[in-house]
Design an enzyme around this catalytic site. Structure first.
Site, PDB file in Angstrom:
ATOM      1  N   ASP A  67      24.287  -9.350  25.308  1.00  0.00           N
ATOM      2  CA  ASP A  67      24.096  -8.607  26.545  1.00  0.00           C
ATOM      3  C   ASP A  67      22.796  -7.812  26.412  1.00  0.00           C
ATOM      4  O   ASP A  67      22.262  -7.655  25.302  1.00  0.00           O
ATOM      5  CB  ASP A  67      25.295  -7.681  26.768  1.00  0.00           C
ATOM      6  CG  ASP A  67      25.119  -6.763  27.956  1.00  0.00           C
ATOM      7  OD1 ASP A  67      24.749  -7.275  29.037  1.00  0.00           O
ATOM      8  OD2 ASP A  67      25.325  -5.550  27.812  1.00  0.00           O
ATOM      9  N   ASP A  90      21.641  -4.540  28.726  1.00  0.00           N
ATOM     10  CA  ASP A  90      21.864  -3.100  28.893  1.00  0.00           C
ATOM     11  C   ASP A  90      23.014  -2.617  28.020  1.00  0.00           C
ATOM     12  O   ASP A  90      24.130  -3.148  28.090  1.00  0.00           O
ATOM     13  CB  ASP A  90      22.174  -2.779  30.351  1.00  0.00           C
ATOM     14  CG  ASP A  90      20.943  -2.816  31.235  1.00  0.00           C
ATOM     15  OD1 ASP A  90      20.078  -1.945  31.059  1.00  0.00           O
ATOM     16  OD2 ASP A  90      20.845  -3.713  32.081  1.00  0.00           O
TER      17      ASP A  90
END
Length: 246
Positions: free
Chosen positions: A40, A42
């Site tokens: 991922d 953020d």
């Protein structure tokens, strides 16, 4: 050849291997070997949630809406902009919602010029390269933000793929982004390892069947454990991560 961003629907970052097939399963002593790491963006590659929180505070205050960190973590972190805006400002027209999302992301980029990679990330990326693993970023972040963050972090020429929910038309918590990543590399779910920090991201990776490790930049370990991660760690220096890899 130098890495570069290519066209829709998925950005292919390392052109040297762009034409290779990744469907060949690797074995060692009869066991499937890890073939890809999926990150991922953020809250996982960099701790961006404090910046997103301030950006949302600034933009929602225009409408007299106040949010605290609990509201942000429970109802906003890891989600795409359209459902967030629909929840907090259902009265906005589609055009108004899009304009608000654009203002929020522009505010984020103003505030996020000093981002740093999560501790231990660069070492993990190097380890994966040494072991010939494919690496991809799988994110709900808007295209402009994703490019911006990777450039600020000096990681824009590192990953084999950048998979954007915007390109797919559906984001986390749906498993579609992770399923697409597996398809791009021609791999089964058990051949990959995912890193996620938000409930929506964990749900996406777990629903795709990918073994997932939680990063506790935005959530408590028990929250991520309850969603099905193998275990939760503060960052990529965690001894239990390296024990798993080695």
């Amino acid at each position: 050849m130098p890495a570069r961003f290519l066209a829709h629907p998925v950005l292919r970052l390392r052109s040297r291997s762009a034409n290779l097939r990744y469907s060949k399963v690797k074995f060692y002593q009869g066991k499937v070997v890890l073939a890809a790491i999926l990150y991922d963006l953020d809250g996982t590659i960099a701790d961006t949630d404090p910046v997103h929180f301030i950006a949302w505070q600034d933009c929602l205050s225009e409408f007299g809406i106040s949010i605290n960190e609990t509201i942000y973590k429970q109802r906003m972190s890891g989600r795409t902009n359209p459902p967030i805006i629909a929840e907090f400002l259902p009265q906005l027209t589609p055009a108004e919602s899009e304009a608000l999302a654009d203002r929020k992301e522009a505010r984020f980029r103003e505030l996020a010029t000093q981002l740093q990679p999560m501790a231990g990330l660069l070492e993990l990326i190097d380890w994966a390269k040494q072991h010939s693993l494919k690496q991809a970023v799988v994110t709900n972040a808007p295209r402009e933000n994703a490019h911006f963050m990777l450039q600020v972090l000096k990681l824009d020429q590192v990953f084999d793929r950048l998979i954007l929910a915007d390109d797919l038309g559906i984001g986390k918590p749906d498993p579609a982004p992770y399923n697409y990543a597996l398809k791009e590399f021609g791999l089964e779910a058990h051949q990959a390892l995912a890193f996620e920090d938000s409930p929506s991201g964990v749900r996406s990776a777990v629903a795709a069947g990918i073994p997932t490790i939680g990063i506790t930049s935005t959530q408590m370990p028990e929250t991520l454990n309850g969603l099905g991660v193998k275990f939760a760690i503060a960052d990529f220096t965690a001894p239990e991560l390296w024990a798993l890899l080695k």
